[in-house]
Design an enzyme around this catalytic site. Sequence first.
Site, PDB file in Angstrom:
ATOM      1  CE1 TYR A 139      -4.508   0.961  -3.508  1.00 49.22           C
ATOM      2  CE2 TYR A 139      -6.592   1.730  -4.420  1.00 49.22           C
ATOM      3  CZ  TYR A 139      -5.282   1.964  -4.072  1.00 49.22           C
ATOM      4  OH  TYR A 139      -4.740   3.214  -4.279  1.00 49.22           O
ATOM      5  CE  LYS A 167      -2.117   0.513  -6.450  1.00 48.75           C
ATOM      6  NZ  LYS A 167      -2.903   1.726  -6.695  1.00 48.75           N
TER       7      LYS A 167
END
Length: 305
Positions: A139, A167
């Site tokens: 992330y 992400k």
Amino acid sequence: MNRDSVDWRGYMPAITTPFDEHGELDLGALRSLLEWLAGEGMHGLVVAGTTGEWFSMTADEKATLFGAVGEVLRGDLPLIAGCNAFTAQEVVRNAMTAERSGFDGILVTPPPYVRPCEREVIAFYEDVDRETPLPICIYNWPPGTNIDLSRETLEHLSDLEHVVAIKNSTGSPAHFIDVMRALRDKVRIFGIPMTEEGMQLVLQDAADGTMGAGAVLGRTQPEFYNALWAGDTERGLAAARQDTRIMREWFRPDYTARYGSAQAIFKTALNLQGLPGGYPRRPILPLQESEVAMVRTTLEELGRL
């Protein structure tokens, strides 16, 4: 492992965590929210991410949260557990709890606040990778970590055994596209904006999906992908316009909130629609009346109220 080790794609919202007015986990509201999300056709869920206020929960509370989510939805759609922490050891403990609860993967930022250098970021993920029982989605969240992971760093991390996805919540569209085109054959890339530009990434580059926005528009958000996969660009654009509206009016280009906090905005949006958003937990505060009015106006103009 690589991108083909998982079937994650489409709209997988980072969901809110309902708390009651006393700041306690509201498991009844959570179950109702999960049932609604599944019924609205989400392609997966991210639990205890930034939107889910992971930073204000203890390890025991996360275990309770993961267990409750697993009881309702394990095996029904992909479940990704936010396992962020300051140390790799704590990330791994969270991951083990998530595995026992039936989750399919974990979402992990670099340690927040610390602002580690590139060598330290790589070592952190290597430590997590060595011990995690689940696939990893890296992330990249610059507003929360003060680091915008470079393509070179993400290339290195994508070679780790358990890394299957990224992400990439960078505020730089050019950086996002550069990473996506460099690494899409190795890992799944999430962060596609629901815009005309995002539509082209799905149609031309087979872009994977989006994790975020709390699913406050219900089936409209997964419909963006469903329509494009079916070749119906007009239907996809119609869904995109609604998501673009909330992102433009509630958030800045770097995905930080224009007023209040993102968690409070999403919970307000759910509550106004009669859905179980619940209360935010301190340090996040409920929106002020004028801010609630702004959320209400957007939802009314979208025909949600």
